[in-house]
Design a protein around this motif. Structure first.
Motif, PDB file in Angstrom:
ATOM      1  N   MET A  49       0.852  -1.182   0.000  1.00  0.00           N
ATOM      2  CA  MET A  49       0.000   0.000   0.000  1.00  0.00           C
ATOM      3  C   MET A  49       0.895   1.241   0.000  1.00  0.00           C
ATOM      4  O   MET A  49       1.850   1.315   0.750  1.00  0.00           O
ATOM      5  CB  MET A  49      -0.915  -0.021   1.228  1.00  0.00           C
ATOM      6  N   ASP A  50       0.581   2.218  -0.850  1.00  0.00           N
ATOM      7  CA  ASP A  50       1.360   3.451  -0.862  1.00  0.00           C
ATOM      8  C   ASP A  50       0.701   4.512   0.020  1.00  0.00           C
ATOM      9  O   ASP A  50      -0.371   4.283   0.595  1.00  0.00           O
ATOM     10  CB  ASP A  50       1.599   3.938  -2.293  1.00  0.00           C
ATOM     11  N   LEU A  51       1.340   5.663   0.110  1.00  0.00           N
ATOM     12  CA  LEU A  51       0.824   6.724   0.990  1.00  0.00           C
ATOM     13  C   LEU A  51      -0.588   7.165   0.605  1.00  0.00           C
ATOM     14  O   LEU A  51      -1.445   7.313   1.477  1.00  0.00           O
ATOM     15  CB  LEU A  51       1.752   7.940   0.948  1.00  0.00           C
ATOM     16  N   LEU A  52      -0.822   7.400  -0.673  1.00  0.00           N
ATOM     17  CA  LEU A  52      -2.153   7.848  -1.094  1.00  0.00           C
ATOM     18  C   LEU A  52      -3.204   6.795  -0.780  1.00  0.00           C
ATOM     19  O   LEU A  52      -4.287   7.125  -0.293  1.00  0.00           O
ATOM     20  CB  LEU A  52      -2.162   8.207  -2.578  1.00  0.00           C
ATOM     21  N   GLN A  53      -2.901   5.540  -1.026  1.00  0.00           N
ATOM     22  CA  GLN A  53      -3.865   4.480  -0.720  1.00  0.00           C
ATOM     23  C   GLN A  53      -4.165   4.432   0.777  1.00  0.00           C
ATOM     24  O   GLN A  53      -5.317   4.279   1.180  1.00  0.00           O
ATOM     25  CB  GLN A  53      -3.332   3.127  -1.184  1.00  0.00           C
ATOM     26  N   ALA A  54      -3.132   4.567   1.593  1.00  0.00           N
ATOM     27  CA  ALA A  54      -3.319   4.538   3.048  1.00  0.00           C
ATOM     28  C   ALA A  54      -4.159   5.726   3.510  1.00  0.00           C
ATOM     29  O   ALA A  54      -5.065   5.574   4.333  1.00  0.00           O
ATOM     30  CB  ALA A  54      -1.973   4.527   3.756  1.00  0.00           C
ATOM     31  N   ALA A  55      -3.872   6.909   2.987  1.00  0.00           N
ATOM     32  CA  ALA A  55      -4.630   8.112   3.364  1.00  0.00           C
ATOM     33  C   ALA A  55      -6.078   8.013   2.898  1.00  0.00           C
ATOM     34  O   ALA A  55      -7.004   8.389   3.626  1.00  0.00           O
ATOM     35  CB  ALA A  55      -3.961   9.356   2.791  1.00  0.00           C
ATOM     36  N   THR A  56      -6.270   7.491   1.701  1.00  0.00           N
ATOM     37  CA  THR A  56      -7.623   7.347   1.151  1.00  0.00           C
ATOM     38  C   THR A  56      -8.436   6.362   1.978  1.00  0.00           C
ATOM     39  O   THR A  56      -9.604   6.614   2.301  1.00  0.00           O
ATOM     40  CB  THR A  56      -7.555   6.899  -0.321  1.00  0.00           C
ATOM     41  N   ALA A  57      -7.817   5.248   2.345  1.00  0.00           N
ATOM     42  CA  ALA A  57      -8.525   4.227   3.124  1.00  0.00           C
ATOM     43  C   ALA A  57      -8.899   4.735   4.513  1.00  0.00           C
ATOM     44  O   ALA A  57     -10.034   4.563   4.962  1.00  0.00           O
ATOM     45  CB  ALA A  57      -7.674   2.963   3.222  1.00  0.00           C
ATOM     46  N   VAL A  58      -7.962   5.378   5.196  1.00  0.00           N
ATOM     47  CA  VAL A  58      -8.236   5.825   6.561  1.00  0.00           C
ATOM     48  C   VAL A  58      -9.219   6.995   6.583  1.00  0.00           C
ATOM     49  O   VAL A  58      -9.960   7.171   7.555  1.00  0.00           O
ATOM     50  CB  VAL A  58      -6.925   6.178   7.317  1.00  0.00           C
TER      51      VAL A  58
ATOM     52  N   GLY B 166      -8.007  12.350   5.394  1.00  0.00           N
ATOM     53  CA  GLY B 166      -7.122  11.236   5.687  1.00  0.00           C
ATOM     54  C   GLY B 166      -5.690  11.672   5.478  1.00  0.00           C
ATOM     55  O   GLY B 166      -5.397  12.474   4.583  1.00  0.00           O
ATOM     56  N   ALA B 167      -4.789  11.160   6.292  1.00  0.00           N
ATOM     57  CA  ALA B 167      -3.366  11.485   6.160  1.00  0.00           C
ATOM     58  C   ALA B 167      -2.544  10.219   6.379  1.00  0.00           C
ATOM     59  O   ALA B 167      -2.936   9.340   7.151  1.00  0.00           O
ATOM     60  CB  ALA B 167      -2.949  12.548   7.170  1.00  0.00           C
ATOM     61  N   ALA B 168      -1.433  10.154   5.692  1.00  0.00           N
ATOM     62  CA  ALA B 168      -0.488   9.058   5.897  1.00  0.00           C
ATOM     63  C   ALA B 168       0.916   9.637   5.867  1.00  0.00           C
ATOM     64  O   ALA B 168       1.210  10.521   5.065  1.00  0.00           O
ATOM     65  CB  ALA B 168      -0.652   7.991   4.813  1.00  0.00           C
ATOM     66  N   VAL B 169       1.762   9.153   6.754  1.00  0.00           N
ATOM     67  CA  VAL B 169       3.157   9.580   6.800  1.00  0.00           C
ATOM     68  C   VAL B 169       4.039   8.364   6.603  1.00  0.00           C
ATOM     69  O   VAL B 169       3.701   7.256   7.035  1.00  0.00           O
ATOM     70  CB  VAL B 169       3.515  10.306   8.118  1.00  0.00           C
ATOM     71  N   ARG B 170       5.157   8.571   5.940  1.00  0.00           N
ATOM     72  CA  ARG B 170       6.153   7.511   5.788  1.00  0.00           C
ATOM     73  C   ARG B 170       7.273   7.801   6.775  1.00  0.00           C
ATOM     74  O   ARG B 170       7.914   8.848   6.726  1.00  0.00           O
ATOM     75  CB  ARG B 170       6.712   7.471   4.371  1.00  0.00           C
TER      76      ARG B 170
END
Length: 130
Positions: free
Chosen positions: A1-10, A24-28
């Motif tokens: 899963m990439d950052l955009l996918q993680a942010a979109t899902a959450v 939604g936000a995701a950080v690496r």
């Protein structure tokens, strides 16, 4: 899963009964691991939590304190930048060359470095004499 996918899902888990504005936000993290967060509102404004703050908290809870990249997504006509408080939170854990990419649910995006996001930021070097 990439950052955009993680942010979109959450983003779908956001608790937003008052504004109805899901973020939604995701950080690496520096390790490469991805941590996600969504906004959580509270009827007693401003006691809610921003998506970026939630993702950072998940990263820190997992034992990491450095991030290299961030993705934020919202249903908006234009990419939505983090609030002032979250800008400061992001730069606390990422250097000036870390990259933030903001997305809309319609596919528009805008990227910038943390140095561009918060020029003239307050950091630990300002406290060297303390």
């Amino acid at each position: 899963m990439d950052l955009l996918q993680a942010a979109t899902a959450v983003r779908e888990n956001a608790y937003v009964p008052y504004s109805r504005f899901k973020v939604g936000a995701a950080v690496r993290g520096a390790s490469g691991a991805i941590y996600a967060g969504c906004n959580v509102e509270n009827v007693a404004y401003p006691e809610g939590t921003c998506a970026e703050a939630g993702a950072i908290a998940a990263m820190v809870a997992a034992g990491e304190t450095r991030l290299t990249e961030v993705a934020v997504i919202a249903d908006s006509p234009a990419p939505v930048p983090p609030c002032g408080g979250c800008r400061q939170k992001l730069v606390e854990f990422g250097g000036g060359d870390a990259v933030l990419t903001m997305y809309t649910t319609d596919g528009a995006s805008q990227s910038m470095t943390f140095a561009e996001l918060l020029p003239g930021r307050f950091d630990a070097s300002h406290m060297d004499r303390a």
